[in-house]
Design a protein around this motif. Structure first.
Motif, PDB file in Angstrom:
ATOM      1  N   ASP A   1      47.716  23.242  63.090  1.00  6.24           N
ATOM      2  CA  ASP A   1      46.476  22.823  63.728  1.00  6.24           C
ATOM      3  C   ASP A   1      46.672  22.733  65.248  1.00  6.24           C
ATOM      4  OD1 ASP A   1      43.756  22.086  63.428  1.00  6.24           O
ATOM      5  OD2 ASP A   1      44.313  20.008  63.818  1.00  6.24           O
ATOM      6  N   ARG A   2      47.818  22.195  65.669  1.00 10.75           N
ATOM      7  CA  ARG A   2      48.101  22.093  67.098  1.00 10.75           C
ATOM      8  C   ARG A   2      48.240  23.478  67.724  1.00 10.75           C
ATOM      9  NH1 ARG A   2      53.487  19.802  68.653  1.00 10.75           N
ATOM     10  NH2 ARG A   2      53.733  21.168  70.422  1.00 10.75           N
ATOM     11  N   GLN A   4      46.786  26.195  66.692  1.00  8.06           N
ATOM     12  CA  GLN A   4      45.445  26.776  66.780  1.00  8.06           C
ATOM     13  C   GLN A   4      44.716  26.280  68.024  1.00  8.06           C
ATOM     14  OE1 GLN A   4      43.031  26.443  63.283  1.00  8.06           O
ATOM     15  NE2 GLN A   4      44.616  27.290  61.962  1.00  8.06           N
ATOM     16  N   LYS A   5      44.819  25.000  68.297  1.00 12.02           N
ATOM     17  CA  LYS A   5      44.163  24.443  69.494  1.00 12.02           C
ATOM     18  C   LYS A   5      44.729  25.089  70.751  1.00 12.02           C
ATOM     19  CE  LYS A   5      42.917  20.012  67.505  1.00 12.02           C
ATOM     20  NZ  LYS A   5      43.163  18.583  67.442  1.00 12.02           N
ATOM     21  N   PHE A  40      51.688  30.526  61.275  1.00 16.95           N
ATOM     22  CA  PHE A  40      50.616  30.601  62.270  1.00 16.95           C
ATOM     23  C   PHE A  40      50.029  32.010  62.330  1.00 16.95           C
ATOM     24  CE2 PHE A  40      49.290  31.213  66.784  1.00 16.95           C
ATOM     25  CZ  PHE A  40      48.143  30.451  66.689  1.00 16.95           C
ATOM     26  N   ASP A  43      47.719  32.377  59.508  1.00 12.45           N
ATOM     27  CA  ASP A  43      46.456  31.676  59.793  1.00 12.45           C
ATOM     28  C   ASP A  43      45.560  32.499  60.721  1.00 12.45           C
ATOM     29  OD1 ASP A  43      47.194  29.532  58.219  1.00 12.45           O
ATOM     30  OD2 ASP A  43      47.789  28.254  59.908  1.00 12.45           O
ATOM     31  N   MET A  47      41.849  33.872  59.986  1.00 16.05           N
ATOM     32  CA  MET A  47      40.699  33.486  60.821  1.00 16.05           C
ATOM     33  C   MET A  47      39.939  34.687  61.362  1.00 16.05           C
ATOM     34  SD  MET A  47      41.783  30.205  63.116  1.00 16.05           S
ATOM     35  CE  MET A  47      43.390  30.765  63.604  1.00 16.05           C
ATOM     36  N   LYS A 148      33.853  29.281  69.879  1.00  9.74           N
ATOM     37  CA  LYS A 148      33.818  28.676  68.544  1.00  9.74           C
ATOM     38  C   LYS A 148      32.485  27.961  68.369  1.00  9.74           C
ATOM     39  CE  LYS A 148      37.339  27.002  66.585  1.00  9.74           C
ATOM     40  NZ  LYS A 148      38.423  26.137  66.149  1.00  9.74           N
TER      41      LYS A 148
END
Length: 176
Positions: A1-2, A4-5, A40, A43, A47, A148
């Motif tokens: 998650d980090r 991705q940010k 990652f 992911d 996405m 986004k």
């Protein structure tokens, strides 16, 4: 998650991202780093795997010539681009889908070979009620801007270039 940010705030905001994962003395990467980066990468593929393909038509407020038509924004050939007429100081792109589609990212790219020109843009979506709502406002687009949005069924995407310098040239618009 980090990760991705970090990805969306760097690569998705027209920046390069240095991972900062150095090899060990033996020339290999630490197993933990390798596992994290593989996950990652998986992911990211997930996405950006589903590209909205129900494009009905692309309308633009103007184009410099037929060579720079708005339909070029959806062409896989990175040498085909859209350029508005230079007198069009607030050019607009409207992408109407042939049927509603749900997505959460709009990726806009300038034809960076010819420079970075966008200074301000806005993205709107229309869910079919005829009342487009603004979902994003920003400055530079550059090589790539990933906008986004909250996932919802959309029939139309409108991109308004509110300010630019020089000869604006966009390479692509893609929804995921």
């Amino acid at each position: 998650d980090r990760l991705q940010k970090i990805y969306f705030s760097t690569v998705g905001a027209n920046c390069a991202w240095m991972l900062g994962v150095p090899p060990m003395k033996n020339g290999k990467f630490a197993e933990m780093d390798t596992q994290i980066l593989r996950a990652f990468g998986f992911d990211l593929k997930r996405m950006f795997n589903y590209k909205v393909s129900q494009i009905g038509k692309v309308e633009v407020s103007s184009c410099l010539s037929p060579e720079y038509d708005g339909s070029n924004l959806l062409d896989e050939d990175e040498n085909k681009t859209w350029r508005p007429d230079p007198r069009d100081r607030e050019p607009e792109i409207t992408i109407t889908l042939s049927q509603k589609a749900m997505f959460d990212k709009v990726v806009i790219a300038e034809h960076i070979i010819n420079g970075q020109h966008v200074e301000e843009y806005e993205v709107y979506i229309d869910t079919g009620n005829g009342k487009p709502k603004r979902v994003s406002k920003g400055g530079v687009i550059g090589y790539k801007r990933i906008v986004k949005i909250t996932p919802e069924e959309v029939i139309k995407v409108i991109i308004k270039i509110k300010s630019y310098r020089g000869n604006l040239e966009l390479q692509s618009v893609t929804m995921y």
